[in-house]
Design a protein around this motif. Sequence first.
Motif, mmCIF file in Angstrom:
data_model
loop_
_atom_site.group_PDB
_atom_site.id
_atom_site.type_symbol
_atom_site.label_atom_id
_atom_site.label_comp_id
_atom_site.label_asym_id
_atom_site.label_seq_id
_atom_site.Cartn_x
_atom_site.Cartn_y
_atom_site.Cartn_z
ATOM 1 N N SER A 6 0.841 -1.198 0.000
ATOM 2 C CA SER A 6 0.000 0.000 0.000
ATOM 3 C C SER A 6 0.883 1.257 0.000
ATOM 4 O O SER A 6 1.673 1.480 0.934
ATOM 5 C CB SER A 6 -0.911 -0.008 1.234
ATOM 6 N N THR A 29 0.132 4.375 0.316
ATOM 7 C CA THR A 29 -0.193 5.359 1.358
ATOM 8 C C THR A 29 0.487 4.958 2.669
ATOM 9 O O THR A 29 1.147 5.775 3.319
ATOM 10 C CB THR A 29 -1.711 5.425 1.586
ATOM 11 N N LEU A 30 0.340 3.677 3.010
ATOM 12 C CA LEU A 30 0.915 3.222 4.272
ATOM 13 C C LEU A 30 2.443 3.206 4.190
ATOM 14 O O LEU A 30 3.129 3.515 5.163
ATOM 15 C CB LEU A 30 0.371 1.825 4.634
ATOM 16 N N SER A 37 0.910 12.592 3.732
ATOM 17 C CA SER A 37 0.749 11.336 2.989
ATOM 18 C C SER A 37 -0.515 10.589 3.384
ATOM 19 O O SER A 37 -1.296 10.200 2.522
ATOM 20 C CB SER A 37 1.972 10.438 3.185
ATOM 21 N N LEU A 38 -0.726 10.411 4.664
ATOM 22 C CA LEU A 38 -1.821 9.534 5.089
ATOM 23 C C LEU A 38 -3.138 10.292 5.219
ATOM 24 O O LEU A 38 -3.160 11.406 5.741
ATOM 25 C CB LEU A 38 -1.454 8.926 6.442
ATOM 26 N N GLY A 39 -4.213 9.665 4.760
ATOM 27 C CA GLY A 39 -5.527 10.266 4.895
ATOM 28 C C GLY A 39 -6.126 9.898 6.227
ATOM 29 O O GLY A 39 -6.848 8.914 6.346
ATOM 30 N N LYS A 55 -11.846 -1.280 4.882
ATOM 31 C CA LYS A 55 -10.891 -2.038 4.071
ATOM 32 C C LYS A 55 -11.245 -3.520 4.108
ATOM 33 O O LYS A 55 -11.228 -4.203 3.091
ATOM 34 C CB LYS A 55 -9.480 -1.806 4.609
ATOM 35 N N TRP A 114 -9.026 4.602 -5.255
ATOM 36 C CA TRP A 114 -8.304 4.458 -3.992
ATOM 37 C C TRP A 114 -7.303 3.312 -4.091
ATOM 38 O O TRP A 114 -7.618 2.239 -4.610
ATOM 39 C CB TRP A 114 -9.253 4.255 -2.802
ATOM 40 N N ASN A 154 -11.491 9.423 -2.951
ATOM 41 C CA ASN A 154 -10.091 9.421 -2.569
ATOM 42 C C ASN A 154 -9.374 8.846 -3.779
ATOM 43 O O ASN A 154 -9.664 7.708 -4.152
ATOM 44 C CB ASN A 154 -9.885 8.521 -1.335
ATOM 45 N N TYR A 173 -16.352 8.708 2.808
ATOM 46 C CA TYR A 173 -16.193 10.169 2.982
ATOM 47 C C TYR A 173 -17.530 10.910 2.897
ATOM 48 O O TYR A 173 -17.550 12.139 2.743
ATOM 49 C CB TYR A 173 -15.212 10.736 1.939
ATOM 50 N N LYS A 189 -13.260 8.046 9.023
ATOM 51 C CA LYS A 189 -13.046 9.410 8.536
ATOM 52 C C LYS A 189 -13.931 10.418 9.261
ATOM 53 O O LYS A 189 -13.450 11.419 9.770
ATOM 54 C CB LYS A 189 -13.313 9.476 7.026
ATOM 55 N N TYR A 245 -8.307 15.534 0.404
ATOM 56 C CA TYR A 245 -7.119 15.408 -0.435
ATOM 57 C C TYR A 245 -7.151 16.418 -1.573
ATOM 58 O O TYR A 245 -8.226 16.768 -2.062
ATOM 59 C CB TYR A 245 -7.060 14.013 -1.071
ATOM 60 N N ARG A 276 -0.721 13.047 -4.638
ATOM 61 C CA ARG A 276 -1.789 13.329 -3.683
ATOM 62 C C ARG A 276 -1.223 13.942 -2.413
ATOM 63 O O ARG A 276 -0.218 13.479 -1.882
ATOM 64 C CB ARG A 276 -2.532 12.034 -3.313
HETATM 65 N N1 GLU Z 1 -7.382 5.729 3.383
HETATM 66 C C1 GLU Z 1 -6.263 6.458 3.877
HETATM 67 C C2 GLU Z 1 -5.407 6.945 2.725
HETATM 68 O O1 GLU Z 1 -5.767 6.768 1.594
HETATM 69 C C3 GLU Z 1 -5.529 5.658 4.921
HETATM 70 C C4 GLU Z 1 -4.423 4.767 4.459
HETATM 71 C C5 GLU Z 1 -4.885 3.451 4.003
HETATM 72 O O2 GLU Z 1 -5.748 2.841 4.624
HETATM 73 O O3 GLU Z 1 -4.357 3.044 2.966
HETATM 74 O O4 GLU Z 1 -4.408 7.560 2.984
#
Ligand code: GLU
Length: 395
Positions: free
Chosen positions: A15, A17-18, A38-40, A102, A126, A176, A208, A238, A324, A373
């Motif tokens: 991932s 984002t992570l 970076s992280l949402g 998720k 996403w 997202n 969202y 969120k 974002y 992003r």
């Molecule tokens: N959904 C958030 C993001 O897109 C959290 C990170 C994730 O769960 O991937 O940043």
Amino acid sequence: MNKKLSKRVNEMTTSATLAMAAKARELKEAGKDIISLSLGEPDFAIPDFIKESAIQAINDNYHAYPPVDGYTELKQAIIKKFKRDNNLDYTPAQIVVSTGAKQSLANIAMVLLNEGDEVILPGPYWVSYSDITRLSGGIPVVIPSNIETDFKISPQQLESAITPKTKMILFSSPCNPSGSVYSKEELRALADVLSKYPDIIVVSDEIYEHINFIGEHASMAQFEDMYDRTVVVNGVSKAFSMTGWRIGYIGAPEWIARACNKIQGQITSGANCIAQRATITALENPPSKIQYMIDAFKERRTLILNLLNDIPGFSCNQPQGAFYVFPDISSYFGKELKGTKINNASDLSLYLLEHANVATVTGEAFGDPNCIRLSYAASTEEITEAIRRIKEAVI
Ligand code: GLU
Ligand code: PMP
């Protein structure tokens, strides 16, 4: 690639984002002054009324395995929320509570997809949609869009992406990473195409929903002819700043909900019992209770857009929801910045981490290689300083 590992996991990407969040954390711990966009993840504390109900649940000795698909009281709260906020009717057998949206998405993919089934992903999508699809044997079919169409797809594009192998379409609105929100009319136009293909399942990720600056949220499930083939995914990460508490849920046709319940029963069992009790309180309260967060996000959106629009080469749409911005930065491709050649969005994202100490996420992870992003779920001070640094690094 490690041959001792399964093909499944070897073919998976991490991932983005992570991964970026972890990298930012690592650099911070090593003493670097990193600002992470970076992280949402909302930076607000969980509202006190929700915290109190979690504490109460502990004191009331909630400890045992909860039902796999969620406590009855939580399902009732979800049913009421769907009615109150979306005018959607569900029975308890149509609701499944999971360890985050998720997991809800992974459940859906696992119960619906066979090897080679196609999943339409309106792009940008996403980050986890494509890997969840592949992990379940499916093939992501991305429909590209761009800033000119406000990152939304047209009915014609949808129609031409459909094949006899199409099993489902999966998208988020508010989106997202683009922040775009499909209006009721736009969704209806897409539904008109889908109505010719009754076997395609719609997975509507509405996590969202409340972070919406136009005040109007529409769902594909609200159309009578789409209700029986739409799975609505939602959660509390969120809207209630409960990301780490890991509660998501679906409202689905009963046969899909039953299958999700079955798969979850073999993989994780019911979601955390204390977080489920707190979620009852969160959902029973009216959305007006969290309006202060939405107002703050809206202010931050204005701030970040104003600052970014002042940087040559960054072009932004006006996001209508989520938190974002997704600027098109393709004008930097082929150029050199302080001796570093920028060939793509990943190069720019890494360059910004190194030269501006700002963590962003490459658009490639969202299926759009022209963009990066930035999450504005950060303080106004952080946003201001981050964009100042970015500007300094690119001009
Ligand atoms: N959904 C958030 C993001 O897109 C959290 C990170 C994730 O769960 O991937 O940043
Ligand atoms: N869908 C979208 C569009 C998201 O941005 C996220 C990010 N967290 C999720 C689903 C997953 O949320 P959760 O924390 O409930 O697993």
